[in-house]
Scaffold this motif. Structure first.
Motif, PDB file in Angstrom:
ATOM      1  N   PHE A  64      -4.077  29.172 -43.657  1.00 46.15           N
ATOM      2  CA  PHE A  64      -5.402  29.186 -44.259  1.00 46.15           C
ATOM      3  C   PHE A  64      -5.546  28.073 -45.295  1.00 46.15           C
ATOM      4  CE2 PHE A  64      -8.680  30.376 -47.280  1.00 46.15           C
ATOM      5  CZ  PHE A  64      -9.756  30.543 -46.425  1.00 46.15           C
ATOM      6  N   SER A  65      -4.568  27.885 -46.167  1.00 47.34           N
ATOM      7  CA  SER A  65      -4.741  26.861 -47.204  1.00 47.34           C
ATOM      8  C   SER A  65      -4.701  25.446 -46.615  1.00 47.34           C
ATOM      9  CB  SER A  65      -3.729  27.027 -48.337  1.00 47.34           C
ATOM     10  OG  SER A  65      -2.432  26.835 -47.878  1.00 47.34           O
ATOM     11  N   ASN A  93      -3.758  23.829 -21.816  1.00 44.73           N
ATOM     12  CA  ASN A  93      -3.780  25.294 -21.934  1.00 44.73           C
ATOM     13  C   ASN A  93      -2.534  25.841 -22.639  1.00 44.73           C
ATOM     14  OD1 ASN A  93      -4.888  27.806 -21.727  1.00 44.73           O
ATOM     15  ND2 ASN A  93      -4.562  28.045 -19.532  1.00 44.73           N
ATOM     16  N   LYS A  94      -2.051  25.083 -23.622  1.00 47.87           N
ATOM     17  CA  LYS A  94      -0.913  25.566 -24.424  1.00 47.87           C
ATOM     18  C   LYS A  94      -1.392  25.835 -25.845  1.00 47.87           C
ATOM     19  CE  LYS A  94       2.898  23.610 -21.813  1.00 47.87           C
ATOM     20  NZ  LYS A  94       3.081  22.248 -21.303  1.00 47.87           N
ATOM     21  N   ILE A  95      -2.027  26.983 -25.984  1.00 44.30           N
ATOM     22  CA  ILE A  95      -2.548  27.376 -27.288  1.00 44.30           C
ATOM     23  C   ILE A  95      -1.589  28.402 -27.884  1.00 44.30           C
ATOM     24  CG2 ILE A  95      -4.490  28.500 -28.455  1.00 44.30           C
ATOM     25  CD1 ILE A  95      -6.233  27.346 -26.101  1.00 44.30           C
ATOM     26  N   PRO A  96      -1.097  28.136 -29.090  1.00 45.06           N
ATOM     27  CA  PRO A  96      -0.127  29.078 -29.659  1.00 45.06           C
ATOM     28  C   PRO A  96      -0.769  30.422 -30.003  1.00 45.06           C
ATOM     29  CG  PRO A  96      -0.737  27.398 -31.259  1.00 45.06           C
ATOM     30  CD  PRO A  96      -1.384  27.000 -29.973  1.00 45.06           C
ATOM     31  N   LYS A  97       0.063  31.445 -30.102  1.00 45.82           N
ATOM     32  CA  LYS A  97      -0.430  32.738 -30.563  1.00 45.82           C
ATOM     33  C   LYS A  97      -0.655  32.664 -32.068  1.00 45.82           C
ATOM     34  CE  LYS A  97       2.451  35.464 -27.560  1.00 45.82           C
ATOM     35  NZ  LYS A  97       3.809  35.848 -27.881  1.00 45.82           N
ATOM     36  N   ILE A  98      -1.617  33.425 -32.555  1.00 47.68           N
ATOM     37  CA  ILE A  98      -1.878  33.413 -33.996  1.00 47.68           C
ATOM     38  C   ILE A  98      -0.632  33.876 -34.765  1.00 47.68           C
ATOM     39  CG2 ILE A  98      -3.272  34.424 -35.864  1.00 47.68           C
ATOM     40  CD1 ILE A  98      -5.679  34.335 -34.007  1.00 47.68           C
ATOM     41  N   VAL A 105       5.534  26.586 -39.838  1.00 51.72           N
ATOM     42  CA  VAL A 105       4.933  25.601 -40.750  1.00 51.72           C
ATOM     43  C   VAL A 105       4.173  24.525 -39.976  1.00 51.72           C
ATOM     44  CG1 VAL A 105       5.391  23.854 -42.518  1.00 51.72           C
ATOM     45  CG2 VAL A 105       6.713  25.966 -42.493  1.00 51.72           C
ATOM     46  N   MET A 106       4.831  23.966 -38.965  1.00 54.52           N
ATOM     47  CA  MET A 106       4.220  22.899 -38.171  1.00 54.52           C
ATOM     48  C   MET A 106       2.925  23.376 -37.496  1.00 54.52           C
ATOM     49  SD  MET A 106       5.200  19.897 -38.023  1.00 54.52           S
ATOM     50  CE  MET A 106       4.038  18.693 -37.428  1.00 54.52           C
ATOM     51  N   LEU A 107       3.007  24.546 -36.865  1.00 56.92           N
ATOM     52  CA  LEU A 107       1.824  25.083 -36.179  1.00 56.92           C
ATOM     53  C   LEU A 107       0.699  25.397 -37.163  1.00 56.92           C
ATOM     54  CD1 LEU A 107       3.366  27.522 -33.515  1.00 56.92           C
ATOM     55  CD2 LEU A 107       2.333  25.282 -33.103  1.00 56.92           C
ATOM     56  N   SER A 108       1.050  25.819 -38.364  1.00 59.93           N
ATOM     57  CA  SER A 108      -0.012  26.139 -39.324  1.00 59.93           C
ATOM     58  C   SER A 108      -0.734  24.873 -39.797  1.00 59.93           C
ATOM     59  CB  SER A 108       0.502  26.977 -40.496  1.00 59.93           C
ATOM     60  OG  SER A 108       1.466  26.277 -41.216  1.00 59.93           O
ATOM     61  N   TYR A 109      -0.011  23.757 -39.857  1.00 64.09           N
ATOM     62  CA  TYR A 109      -0.666  22.474 -40.167  1.00 64.09           C
ATOM     63  C   TYR A 109      -1.544  22.007 -39.001  1.00 64.09           C
ATOM     64  CZ  TYR A 109       1.613  21.315 -44.592  1.00 64.09           C
ATOM     65  OH  TYR A 109       1.997  21.296 -45.901  1.00 64.09           O
TER      66      TYR A 109
END
Ligand SMILES: [Zn+2]
Length: 167
Positions: A64-65, A93-98, A105-109
């Motif tokens: 979020f931040s 079609n490679k969307i990560p799960k929430i 960390v990488m996915l959140s960026y």
């Protein structure tokens, strides 16, 4: 002299410490671009305002931040670094799960801004502000009283209709 060659903007409480653009040629790996630099400053200032407004900055979700800073600075619109992982992910079609975005960390960026934009487009900016101020935990989706499965499904559908670049 910067402690790290890539470090050019560093928020410190109410101050934002900047490496002067004229020093980049010798003291940084950063290449100065006026518009990009402006977005970077907005990104860092969003973090500062968030820290100032939040009831519990220590426990806010990283996605979020970071997502908020990338979204409000509009870095996602103009910079490959911020939108390419998402464009490629959607295309293949490679969307990560929430749940993976929350933990990684990488996915959140990379993906955080899509969640923030989805919240803004769906619930409005007041909801984004409410989270910014009052969500003192990493459970943002629970905070806005949404069912996690339902939220994730709708966000994924929304992603496939997402157009990022303003042409
Ligand atoms: Zn940031």
């Amino acid at each position: 002299m910067p402690t790290s060659k890539g470090r050019i903007a560093q928020p410190q409480r109410t101050d934002l410490i900047l490496l002067c653009p004229s020093a980049y040629e010798t003291d940084s790996i950063y290449k100065y671009d006026y518009k990009e630099y402006k977005r970077l400053l907005i990104h860092e200032m969003v973090h500062m305002f968030h820290e100032h407004l939040s009831v519990d900055m220590e426990n806010i979700a990283r996605w979020f931040s970071e997502g908020l800073a990338v979204y409000l600075s509009e870095q996602y619109k103009y910079e490959d670094e911020f939108n390419k992982p998402v464009i490629d992910g959607i295309a293949s079609n490679k969307i990560p799960k929430i749940s993976d975005i929350i933990d990684d960390v990488m996915l959140s960026y990379d993906w955080g801004w899509t969640l923030v934009k989805y919240i803004n487009d769906t619930y409005g900016f007041d909801t984004v502000l409410n989270i910014m101020r009052n969500c003192g935990s990493s459970d943002v989706i629970g905070f806005i009283k949404e069912d996690k499965v339902n939220f994730e499904e709708k966000w994924r559908l929304w992603l496939f209709n997402l157009s990022i670049k303003s042409k």
